[in-house]
Design a protein around this motif. Sequence first.
Motif, PDB file in Angstrom:
ATOM      1  N   LEU A  94       0.841  -1.199   0.000  1.00 50.13           N
ATOM      2  CA  LEU A  94       0.000   0.000   0.000  1.00 50.13           C
ATOM      3  C   LEU A  94       0.876   1.250   0.000  1.00 50.13           C
ATOM      4  O   LEU A  94       0.619   2.192  -0.757  1.00 50.13           O
ATOM      5  CB  LEU A  94      -0.949   0.004   1.199  1.00 50.13           C
ATOM      6  N   ALA A  95       1.922   1.271   0.813  1.00 48.59           N
ATOM      7  CA  ALA A  95       2.826   2.425   0.850  1.00 48.59           C
ATOM      8  C   ALA A  95       3.433   2.668  -0.535  1.00 48.59           C
ATOM      9  O   ALA A  95       3.527   3.805  -0.991  1.00 48.59           O
ATOM     10  CB  ALA A  95       3.925   2.217   1.888  1.00 48.59           C
ATOM     11  N   HIS A  96       3.827   1.601  -1.217  1.00 52.62           N
ATOM     12  CA  HIS A  96       4.385   1.717  -2.561  1.00 52.62           C
ATOM     13  C   HIS A  96       3.366   2.321  -3.534  1.00 52.62           C
ATOM     14  O   HIS A  96       3.693   3.217  -4.323  1.00 52.62           O
ATOM     15  CB  HIS A  96       4.847   0.348  -3.056  1.00 52.62           C
ATOM     16  N   ALA A  97       2.120   1.842  -3.483  1.00 57.32           N
ATOM     17  CA  ALA A  97       1.071   2.363  -4.363  1.00 57.32           C
ATOM     18  C   ALA A  97       0.829   3.850  -4.095  1.00 57.32           C
ATOM     19  O   ALA A  97       0.656   4.639  -5.035  1.00 57.32           O
ATOM     20  CB  ALA A  97      -0.220   1.566  -4.176  1.00 57.32           C
ATOM     21  N   LEU A  98       0.838   4.244  -2.818  1.00 53.88           N
ATOM     22  CA  LEU A  98       0.626   5.648  -2.466  1.00 53.88           C
ATOM     23  C   LEU A  98       1.776   6.521  -2.965  1.00 53.88           C
ATOM     24  O   LEU A  98       1.553   7.621  -3.477  1.00 53.88           O
ATOM     25  CB  LEU A  98       0.451   5.799  -0.954  1.00 53.88           C
ATOM     26  N   CYS A  99       3.000   6.027  -2.836  1.00 50.81           N
ATOM     27  CA  CYS A  99       4.167   6.771  -3.343  1.00 50.81           C
ATOM     28  C   CYS A  99       4.099   6.910  -4.858  1.00 50.81           C
ATOM     29  O   CYS A  99       4.350   7.991  -5.403  1.00 50.81           O
ATOM     30  CB  CYS A  99       5.464   6.072  -2.941  1.00 50.81           C
ATOM     31  N   ALA A 100       3.761   5.828  -5.528  1.00 50.30           N
ATOM     32  CA  ALA A 100       3.705   5.846  -6.995  1.00 50.30           C
ATOM     33  C   ALA A 100       2.652   6.836  -7.492  1.00 50.30           C
ATOM     34  O   ALA A 100       2.858   7.517  -8.500  1.00 50.30           O
ATOM     35  CB  ALA A 100       3.416   4.447  -7.528  1.00 50.30           C
ATOM     36  N   ALA A 101       1.527   6.951  -6.788  1.00 48.50           N
ATOM     37  CA  ALA A 101       0.442   7.837  -7.218  1.00 48.50           C
ATOM     38  C   ALA A 101       0.705   9.300  -6.891  1.00 48.50           C
ATOM     39  O   ALA A 101       0.149  10.188  -7.525  1.00 48.50           O
ATOM     40  CB  ALA A 101      -0.879   7.386  -6.574  1.00 48.50           C
ATOM     41  N   SER A 102       1.565   9.557  -5.899  1.00 53.27           N
ATOM     42  CA  SER A 102       1.711  10.935  -5.411  1.00 53.27           C
ATOM     43  C   SER A 102       3.090  11.555  -5.647  1.00 53.27           C
ATOM     44  O   SER A 102       3.234  12.763  -5.565  1.00 53.27           O
ATOM     45  CB  SER A 102       1.448  10.966  -3.905  1.00 53.27           C
ATOM     46  N   GLY A 103       4.101  10.729  -5.857  1.00 51.83           N
ATOM     47  CA  GLY A 103       5.459  11.251  -5.953  1.00 51.83           C
ATOM     48  C   GLY A 103       6.143  11.360  -4.602  1.00 51.83           C
ATOM     49  O   GLY A 103       7.249  11.885  -4.503  1.00 51.83           O
ATOM     50  N   ALA A 104       5.504  10.850  -3.546  1.00 54.53           N
ATOM     51  CA  ALA A 104       6.117  10.853  -2.214  1.00 54.53           C
ATOM     52  C   ALA A 104       7.260   9.840  -2.177  1.00 54.53           C
ATOM     53  O   ALA A 104       7.404   9.006  -3.078  1.00 54.53           O
ATOM     54  CB  ALA A 104       5.074  10.509  -1.148  1.00 54.53           C
TER      55      ALA A 104
END
Length: 117
Positions: A94-104
């Motif tokens: 989930l953390a990876h998906a959130l980073c990929a979608a936001s640039g975080a």
Amino acid sequence: MPHVVLEGPITIDGVARTFAPFVARDQDLIIKAERFYREKDARAALVEMVVVEAGHTQKFFIQLSPRESGLTVRLEPLTDPEKTTGVRRALARLAHALCAASGASYGRSNIEEYLIR
């Protein structure tokens, strides 16, 4: 408690706009992110998760909490799943998906060995 800090341009409202449910399969592990729940004033959010690991199913929530420069992603304490490898991998996915979608990017974490780079 397993957690990862995401740093950079990521907010609860941003995640609410871009969240997409997913299913990931890897041998005898299935990870599903099903629903996203945002608190009315965006003080927190929950992601409903299901992990099936060697035939054992666990349902739980991952909590997203805003911080000064990003979000903290951690297991929601009230659902308290058994902290198996599959649960840790679900948090990392989930953390990876959130980073990929936001640039975080990843900040501090106590699940470093599970993070997807």
